[in-house]
Design a protein around this motif. Structure first.
Motif, PDB file in Angstrom:
ATOM      1  N   MET A   1     -27.653  57.755   5.409  1.00 20.80           N
ATOM      2  CA  MET A   1     -26.957  56.484   5.337  1.00 20.80           C
ATOM      3  C   MET A   1     -27.919  55.364   4.943  1.00 20.80           C
ATOM      4  O   MET A   1     -27.650  54.612   4.045  1.00 20.80           O
ATOM      5  N   GLU A   2     -29.040  55.293   5.632  1.00 21.97           N
ATOM      6  CA  GLU A   2     -30.006  54.224   5.356  1.00 21.97           C
ATOM      7  C   GLU A   2     -30.521  54.286   3.928  1.00 21.97           C
ATOM      8  O   GLU A   2     -30.713  53.261   3.289  1.00 21.97           O
ATOM      9  N   ASN A   3     -30.755  55.476   3.409  1.00 22.99           N
ATOM     10  CA  ASN A   3     -31.261  55.600   2.051  1.00 22.99           C
ATOM     11  C   ASN A   3     -30.261  55.102   1.024  1.00 22.99           C
ATOM     12  O   ASN A   3     -30.631  54.463   0.050  1.00 22.99           O
ATOM     13  N   SER A   4     -28.984  55.389   1.215  1.00 19.37           N
ATOM     14  CA  SER A   4     -27.974  54.936   0.261  1.00 19.37           C
ATOM     15  C   SER A   4     -27.822  53.421   0.302  1.00 19.37           C
ATOM     16  O   SER A   4     -27.619  52.785  -0.730  1.00 19.37           O
ATOM     17  N   VAL A   5     -27.933  52.834   1.493  1.00 19.41           N
ATOM     18  CA  VAL A   5     -27.853  51.372   1.607  1.00 19.41           C
ATOM     19  C   VAL A   5     -29.046  50.733   0.924  1.00 19.41           C
ATOM     20  O   VAL A   5     -28.899  49.769   0.166  1.00 19.41           O
TER      21      VAL A   5
ATOM     22  N   THR B   1     -28.657  50.984  -2.866  1.00 17.12           N
ATOM     23  CA  THR B   1     -27.657  50.045  -3.359  1.00 17.12           C
ATOM     24  C   THR B   1     -28.207  48.626  -3.375  1.00 17.12           C
ATOM     25  O   THR B   1     -28.014  47.891  -4.339  1.00 17.12           O
ATOM     26  N   LEU B   2     -28.908  48.240  -2.312  1.00 17.37           N
ATOM     27  CA  LEU B   2     -29.496  46.896  -2.276  1.00 17.37           C
ATOM     28  C   LEU B   2     -30.542  46.735  -3.369  1.00 17.37           C
ATOM     29  O   LEU B   2     -30.634  45.681  -3.993  1.00 17.37           O
ATOM     30  N   ASP B   3     -31.323  47.762  -3.600  1.00 21.48           N
ATOM     31  CA  ASP B   3     -32.369  47.678  -4.612  1.00 21.48           C
ATOM     32  C   ASP B   3     -31.765  47.587  -6.010  1.00 21.48           C
ATOM     33  O   ASP B   3     -32.178  46.765  -6.828  1.00 21.48           O
TER      34      ASP B   3
END
Length: 53
Positions: free
Chosen positions: A1-5, A8-10
């Motif tokens: 989950m954290e990696n996908s967020v 996306t932010l990057d």
């Protein structure tokens, strides 16, 4: 989950290239980016569009 967020932010906001580094500014802008991302995700989920667009 954290990696996908983070990804996306990057990609969406260019978070890794951000040069804000004084006092509490990085934390404040990270919060604003997450709020904006949540608002965009809600909008795109309602319209059934992808974030890439």
């Amino acid at each position: 989950m954290e990696n996908s967020v983070h990804w996306t932010l990057d990609v969406t906001f260019g978070e890794d290239e951000c040069r804000i580094r004084s006092l509490h500014s990085p934390q404040n802008f990270a919060l604003l980016r997450r709020i904006a991302l949540n608002a965009l995700e809600r909008q795109y989920l309602r319209q059934k569009k992808s974030m890439k667009r």
